[in-house]
Design a protein around this motif. Structure first.
Motif, PDB file in Angstrom:
ATOM      1  N   GLU A   1      49.688  45.519  42.138  1.00 25.40           N
ATOM      2  CA  GLU A   1      49.039  44.235  42.365  1.00 25.40           C
ATOM      3  C   GLU A   1      50.027  43.077  42.248  1.00 25.40           C
ATOM      4  O   GLU A   1      51.059  43.171  41.574  1.00 25.40           O
ATOM      5  CB  GLU A   1      47.888  44.012  41.386  1.00 25.40           C
ATOM      6  CG  GLU A   1      48.310  43.883  39.929  1.00 25.40           C
ATOM      7  CD  GLU A   1      47.136  43.575  39.008  1.00 25.40           C
ATOM      8  OE1 GLU A   1      47.008  42.403  38.620  1.00 25.40           O
ATOM      9  OE2 GLU A   1      46.365  44.505  38.681  1.00 25.40           O
TER      10      GLU A   1
ATOM     11  N   GLU B   1      37.677  46.971  54.527  1.00 26.49           N
ATOM     12  CA  GLU B   1      38.927  46.227  54.394  1.00 26.49           C
ATOM     13  C   GLU B   1      38.719  44.948  53.579  1.00 26.49           C
ATOM     14  O   GLU B   1      39.106  43.849  53.982  1.00 26.49           O
ATOM     15  CB  GLU B   1      39.517  45.915  55.767  1.00 26.49           C
ATOM     16  CG  GLU B   1      39.941  47.154  56.538  1.00 26.49           C
ATOM     17  CD  GLU B   1      41.001  47.970  55.803  1.00 26.49           C
ATOM     18  OE1 GLU B   1      42.107  47.458  55.579  1.00 26.49           O
ATOM     19  OE2 GLU B   1      40.699  49.138  55.435  1.00 26.49           O
TER      20      GLU B   1
ATOM     21  N   GLU C   1      41.304  45.349  49.054  1.00 26.12           N
ATOM     22  CA  GLU C   1      42.715  44.978  48.907  1.00 26.12           C
ATOM     23  C   GLU C   1      42.924  43.463  48.847  1.00 26.12           C
ATOM     24  O   GLU C   1      43.999  42.986  48.473  1.00 26.12           O
ATOM     25  CB  GLU C   1      43.549  45.576  50.041  1.00 26.12           C
ATOM     26  CG  GLU C   1      43.235  45.044  51.414  1.00 26.12           C
ATOM     27  CD  GLU C   1      42.041  45.723  52.081  1.00 26.12           C
ATOM     28  OE1 GLU C   1      41.804  45.430  53.263  1.00 26.12           O
ATOM     29  OE2 GLU C   1      41.360  46.551  51.420  1.00 26.12           O
TER      30      GLU C   1
ATOM     31  N   THR D   1      39.744  51.090  52.350  1.00 26.58           N
ATOM     32  CA  THR D   1      41.007  50.453  52.004  1.00 26.58           C
ATOM     33  C   THR D   1      42.049  51.560  51.981  1.00 26.58           C
ATOM     34  O   THR D   1      41.746  52.685  51.544  1.00 26.58           O
ATOM     35  CB  THR D   1      40.945  49.706  50.658  1.00 26.58           C
ATOM     36  OG1 THR D   1      42.146  48.945  50.481  1.00 26.58           O
ATOM     37  CG2 THR D   1      40.784  50.660  49.482  1.00 26.58           C
TER      38      THR D   1
ATOM     39  N   TYR E   1      51.223  48.484  54.752  1.00 25.15           N
ATOM     40  CA  TYR E   1      49.958  47.881  54.338  1.00 25.15           C
ATOM     41  C   TYR E   1      50.148  46.677  53.411  1.00 25.15           C
ATOM     42  O   TYR E   1      49.206  45.931  53.166  1.00 25.15           O
ATOM     43  CB  TYR E   1      49.108  48.944  53.646  1.00 25.15           C
ATOM     44  CG  TYR E   1      47.619  48.679  53.602  1.00 25.15           C
ATOM     45  CD1 TYR E   1      46.879  48.566  54.773  1.00 25.15           C
ATOM     46  CD2 TYR E   1      46.937  48.589  52.383  1.00 25.15           C
ATOM     47  CE1 TYR E   1      45.510  48.353  54.731  1.00 25.15           C
ATOM     48  CE2 TYR E   1      45.569  48.386  52.337  1.00 25.15           C
ATOM     49  CZ  TYR E   1      44.863  48.261  53.521  1.00 25.15           C
ATOM     50  OH  TYR E   1      43.505  48.054  53.480  1.00 25.15           O
TER      51      TYR E   1
ATOM     52  N   HIS F   1      46.730  40.634  51.380  1.00 27.06           N
ATOM     53  CA  HIS F   1      46.578  41.858  50.601  1.00 27.06           C
ATOM     54  C   HIS F   1      47.286  41.690  49.259  1.00 27.06           C
ATOM     55  O   HIS F   1      48.500  41.464  49.216  1.00 27.06           O
ATOM     56  CB  HIS F   1      47.164  43.054  51.350  1.00 27.06           C
ATOM     57  CG  HIS F   1      46.389  43.448  52.557  1.00 27.06           C
ATOM     58  ND1 HIS F   1      46.657  44.589  53.294  1.00 27.06           N
ATOM     59  CD2 HIS F   1      45.329  42.855  53.177  1.00 27.06           C
ATOM     60  CE1 HIS F   1      45.803  44.675  54.296  1.00 27.06           C
ATOM     61  NE2 HIS F   1      44.994  43.633  54.251  1.00 27.06           N
TER      62      HIS F   1
ATOM     63  N   THR G   1      46.036  43.681  46.188  1.00 32.10           N
ATOM     64  CA  THR G   1      45.739  44.788  45.273  1.00 32.10           C
ATOM     65  C   THR G   1      45.740  46.089  46.065  1.00 32.10           C
ATOM     66  O   THR G   1      45.086  46.181  47.109  1.00 32.10           O
ATOM     67  CB  THR G   1      44.374  44.601  44.590  1.00 32.10           C
ATOM     68  OG1 THR G   1      44.303  43.292  44.014  1.00 32.10           O
ATOM     69  CG2 THR G   1      44.168  45.627  43.482  1.00 32.10           C
ATOM     70  N   PHE G   2      46.440  47.104  45.525  1.00 35.79           N
ATOM     71  CA  PHE G   2      46.663  48.341  46.275  1.00 35.79           C
ATOM     72  C   PHE G   2      46.329  49.532  45.380  1.00 35.79           C
ATOM     73  O   PHE G   2      46.856  49.654  44.274  1.00 35.79           O
ATOM     74  CB  PHE G   2      48.114  48.392  46.755  1.00 35.79           C
ATOM     75  CG  PHE G   2      48.529  47.125  47.456  1.00 35.79           C
ATOM     76  CD1 PHE G   2      48.251  46.933  48.795  1.00 35.79           C
ATOM     77  CD2 PHE G   2      49.150  46.102  46.753  1.00 35.79           C
ATOM     78  CE1 PHE G   2      48.610  45.754  49.435  1.00 35.79           C
ATOM     79  CE2 PHE G   2      49.510  44.915  47.383  1.00 35.79           C
ATOM     80  CZ  PHE G   2      49.234  44.736  48.729  1.00 35.79           C
ATOM     81  N   TYR G   3      45.479  50.424  45.876  1.00 36.42           N
ATOM     82  CA  TYR G   3      44.804  51.412  45.042  1.00 36.42           C
ATOM     83  C   TYR G   3      45.339  52.828  45.220  1.00 36.42           C
ATOM     84  O   TYR G   3      45.946  53.168  46.235  1.00 36.42           O
ATOM     85  CB  TYR G   3      43.299  51.396  45.351  1.00 36.42           C
ATOM     86  CG  TYR G   3      42.678  50.034  45.169  1.00 36.42           C
ATOM     87  CD1 TYR G   3      42.061  49.672  43.982  1.00 36.42           C
ATOM     88  CD2 TYR G   3      42.738  49.079  46.196  1.00 36.42           C
ATOM     89  CE1 TYR G   3      41.503  48.404  43.816  1.00 36.42           C
ATOM     90  CE2 TYR G   3      42.198  47.820  46.037  1.00 36.42           C
ATOM     91  CZ  TYR G   3      41.578  47.483  44.843  1.00 36.42           C
ATOM     92  OH  TYR G   3      41.050  46.220  44.680  1.00 36.42           O
TER      93      TYR G   3
END
Length: 280
Positions: free
Chosen positions: A40, A138, A141, A164, A179, A187, A189-191
Motif C-alpha cells: 500500500e 475494480e 485497489e 481486483t 497494475y 491504485h 492498495t494491492f492484495y
C-alpha cells in the motif's frame, strides 16, 4: 526512505517500507505487510488530482470487464438463489454493469459518488440498503480503508463480489508490475489471497478467490456451482443462461423504459409549470 510506521489495511500488522518509486512524478514510498503480503501507499495525498477525471482515459478495458462481470455476477447471484433480491453496483462508474444486469433480469442498482451514471439513470441505490449482492468491480485497489467498506457492506448484503488483480506470487520487482499504474496514482492498495482472508476474518465473512482477479465474500458457505464459476469463469456464461431459464427471468428493459418515460413526462410537466409561472 520514510521511517514512519503504518498499520496494514487488511490485517493491522505493522508495515515495512520496501521501495520508493515515482507516483505522479513524485518520489513515494511503497509499503508491504510481512504478515499478509499486502502492498500500500499509506498517505496518498494526490487523490484529488488523480480523480479529476474519475474514469481514466487509459482504461480501455471497461466494456470487456463489464461484460465479464455481468456474466459472473448473474451466475453467482442465481446459483445462491438471490435472483429475486435487489443488488447494488458500488463504484459503478457510468452505470454500464447495472444496465447489463438489468437487461439480464437482475434487479441491479448503481452507486458512484465520482462518476456520472449514464447507462442506468433513475436506478440509483444507496449503500444503506438491503441487498442480495454488492459488486465492487475494480474498486478495492482504489481504497485507503478497504476494511471499513467491506465491514459496512457486510451488514447490508449476503455477498460482496470483487474484482481486483492480486499481487503475483512470486514477484521479482514490484515496480515492474503493470497494475501499479503510478503515473495515474488511482491504485493505492494491492492484495494477496492472505490479505483478502484477513479482511474476511475481521468482518465475520469468508472469501473464495480464483487467486487472480475474482473474489467473493459471503456470510455463509457458497454453493459448489458458485465456487466453480469463481474458480473458472468460463462456466459463468452457461450457468447464468441455465439458471435464468430455471428462474424464468425476463429482462427488466421494458420496465426500465416505462420508468424512464414516466420520469421524463414528470420532468416535462414540471418544466411547463415553471414556464407558465415565468409568463405570469
Amino acid at each position: 526512505m520514510n521511517a514512519m510506521k503504518y498499520p496494514c489495511r487488511a490485517c493491522g500488522h505493522e508495515l515495512e517500507c520496501v521501495v520508493r518509486l515515482p507516483v505522479r512524478r513524485v518520489p513515494t514510498d511503497l509499503y508491504r505487510c510481512e504478515r499478509c503480503g499486502l502492498y500500500e501507499f499509506p498517505e496518498p495525498d494526490w487523490l484529488d488530482a488523480a480523480y479529476a477525471d474519475p474514469i481514466a482515459a487509459i482504461d480501455v478495458g471497461i466494456l470487456t470487464r463489464s461484460l465479464y462481470a455481468a456474466r459472473v455476477t448473474e451466475a453467482v447471484v442465481r446459483a445462491e438463489k438471490l435472483g429475486r433480491r435487489r443488488h447494488l453496483d458500488y463504484g459503478g462508474g457510468y452505470g454500464l454493469l447495472t444496465r447489463q444486469l438489468r437487461d439480464r433480469g437482475i434487479d441491479m442498482y448503481h452507486q458512484d459518488p465520482l462518476a456520472e451514471n449514464l447507462f442506468a439513470q433513475t436506478f440509483e441505490g444507496e449503500i444503506e440498503g438491503d441487498y442480495g449482492a454488492v459488486t465492487l468491480i475494480e474498486v478495492l485497489e482504489h481504497l485507503s480503508d478497504p476494511l471499513e467498506l467491506i465491514e459496512t457492506l457486510s451488514r447490508h448484503a449476503e455477498l460482496i463480489i470483487v474484482s481486483t488483480v492480486l499481487v503475483p506470487d512470486p514477484i521479482e520487482d514490484i515496480t515492474d508490475w503493470w497494475y501499479l499504474i503510478p503515473d495515474l496514482g488511482q491504485h493505492i492498495t494491492f492484495y494477496t489471497p492472505a490479505a483478502l482472508t484477513a479482511i474476511a476474518d475481521r468482518v465475520g465473512m469468508q472469501v473464495v478467490t480464483n487467486g487472480l482477479n475474482l473474489h467473493v465474500f459471503s456470510r455463509r458457505p457458497l454453493s459448489r456451482t458458485s465456487e466453480r464459476v469463481i474458480k473458472d469463469v468460463r462456466y459463468a456464461r452457461f450457468v447464468a443462461r441455465a439458471l435464468r431459464m430455471r428462474d424464468r427471468a425476463k429482462p427488466l428493459t421494458d420496465v426500465d423504459a416505462e420508468s424512464a418515460l414516466a420520469t421524463l413526462s414528470q420532468e416535462t410537466a414540471n418544466t411547463q409549470v415553471d414556464v407558465q409561472r415565468d409568463e405570469v
